[in-house]
Design a protein around this motif. Structure first.
Motif, short mmCIF file in Angstrom:
data_model
loop_
_atom_site.label_atom_id
_atom_site.label_comp_id
_atom_site.label_asym_id
_atom_site.label_seq_id
_atom_site.Cartn_x
_atom_site.Cartn_y
_atom_site.Cartn_z
N ASP A 1 19.58 -41.29 -48.57
CA ASP A 1 18.96 -41.69 -47.30
C ASP A 1 18.79 -43.20 -47.30
OD1 ASP A 1 17.37 -39.85 -45.01
OD2 ASP A 1 16.85 -41.99 -45.04
N ASP B 1 23.19 -46.57 -48.09
CA ASP B 1 23.85 -46.29 -46.81
C ASP B 1 24.89 -45.21 -47.09
OD1 ASP B 1 25.38 -46.14 -44.54
OD2 ASP B 1 25.59 -48.31 -44.28
N GLY B 2 24.56 -44.01 -46.62
CA GLY B 2 25.40 -42.85 -46.92
C GLY B 2 26.75 -42.86 -46.24
N SER C 1 13.52 -35.16 -45.16
CA SER C 1 12.43 -34.53 -45.91
C SER C 1 12.87 -33.98 -47.26
CB SER C 1 11.91 -33.35 -45.09
OG SER C 1 12.92 -32.34 -45.01
N ILE D 1 22.80 -44.60 -39.04
CA ILE D 1 22.58 -46.04 -38.81
C ILE D 1 23.11 -46.82 -40.01
CG2 ILE D 1 20.79 -47.81 -38.49
CD1 ILE D 1 19.12 -45.62 -37.12
N1 SAH Z 1 18.47 -33.38 -43.78
C1 SAH Z 1 17.15 -33.82 -43.42
C2 SAH Z 1 17.00 -34.27 -42.00
C3 SAH Z 1 17.76 -35.49 -41.75
S1 SAH Z 1 17.25 -36.52 -40.43
C4 SAH Z 1 16.11 -32.76 -43.77
O1 SAH Z 1 16.45 -31.70 -44.28
O2 SAH Z 1 14.91 -33.04 -43.56
C5 SAH Z 1 18.52 -37.72 -40.65
C6 SAH Z 1 18.31 -38.65 -41.80
O3 SAH Z 1 19.47 -39.47 -41.90
C7 SAH Z 1 17.13 -39.61 -41.61
O4 SAH Z 1 16.23 -39.46 -42.65
C8 SAH Z 1 17.78 -41.00 -41.63
O5 SAH Z 1 17.01 -41.99 -42.30
C9 SAH Z 1 19.08 -40.73 -42.38
N2 SAH Z 1 20.14 -41.70 -42.14
C10 SAH Z 1 20.56 -42.25 -40.98
N3 SAH Z 1 21.58 -43.10 -41.20
C11 SAH Z 1 21.83 -43.08 -42.54
C12 SAH Z 1 22.77 -43.74 -43.40
N4 SAH Z 1 23.68 -44.60 -42.94
N5 SAH Z 1 22.73 -43.47 -44.72
C13 SAH Z 1 21.82 -42.59 -45.22
N6 SAH Z 1 20.92 -41.95 -44.47
C14 SAH Z 1 20.92 -42.19 -43.15
#
Ligand code: SAH
Length: 213
Positions: free
Chosen positions: A105, A132-133, A87, A206
């Motif tokens: 994200d 991809d983080g 978010s 992921i």
């Molecule tokens: N920090 C966020 C909540 C995160 S939920 C907040 O304050 O609202 C986790 C998030 O990680 C999701 O949006 C998902 O899409 C992301 N995510 C999962 N794997 C990822 C990756 N490899 N690289 C980047 N984002 C990733």
């Protein structure tokens, strides 16, 4: 209950769950959580609960946001990387404490919507990217602080490599369907030091950018 009472209760819940750092509490008092939650669930923004957001993801529980932020020991000169914009709420909290925040994200839609909220709130020191983080952000590295808000089985190597000496990374590790642990990694001149903070539950980290991007 009026807004002021709701906010009091929100801060009280944070304190009673262990969020005691004053700068973190001030940041969380200042950044309203409601704009980060679209639609129906927005009215529950002040409850200490994770809530659903777009793309099947969740905005974390405020007390968990507070505890993670506190564990990160952010200082006003820090450049911070957040993995998992979701978010944008956590990134917005970090923006109050750090010099510069980069957040990534894998869902382009989440990044676009978070950017809109950052603009609306006038947060000019946060930059969101779709990527991809788990590979970090090589162009912006190294970082003083790294916060991962999705669970990996182990700390991703590229993130460890992008952490400065003296830097701190906080992340949940473990499989998504079992208990995960929030851990803190410090890079010292001699290597890496790990400590385990508390059990948590996050969506999985992921691989790859999402297909909706
Ligand atoms: N920090 C966020 C909540 C995160 S939920 C907040 O304050 O609202 C986790 C998030 O990680 C999701 O949006 C998902 O899409 C992301 N995510 C999962 N794997 C990822 C990756 N490899 N690289 C980047 N984002 C990733």
């Amino acid at each position: 209950m009026d807004d002021a009472e709701r906010k009091m209760q929100f801060l009280y819940a944070l304190r009673s769950r262990g969020v005691t750092n004053n700068s973190v509490l001030t940041a969380m008092e200042k950044i309203d959580r409601a704009p980060f939650i679209k639609g129906y669930f927005a009215e529950r923004a002040y409850e200490d609960m994770p809530l659903p957001i777009a793309c099947g993801q969740t905005i974390s529980q405020p007390s968990v946001v507070g505890l993670m932020t506190q564990a990160l020991e952010v200082t006003p000169r820090d450049t911070v990387l957040e993995v998992g914009t979701g978010s944008g709420y956590q990134a917005a909290i970090l923006s109050q404490l750090a010099r510069r925040v980069y957040t990534v994200d894998r869902h382009q839609r989440l990044v676009r919507e978070a950017r809109e909220v950052f603009d609306d709130l006038g947060l000019t020191n946060v930059t969101a990217f779709t990527a991809d983080g788990s590979f970090g952000l090589p162009d912006q590295a190294p970082f003083d602080r790294i916060l991962v808000t999705a669970a990996a089985e182990d700390p991703p190597g590229p993130l460890l490599a992008q952490l400065k000496v003296g830097g701190i990374m906080v992340l949940p590790v473990g499989q998504s369907d079992t208990v995960q642990h929030l851990i803190r990694v410090r890079r010292t001149p001699d290597g890496l030091e790990y400590d385990e903070l508390r059990p948590v539950r996050f969506v999985p980290l992921i691989e790859g950018v999402a297909r909706d991007a």
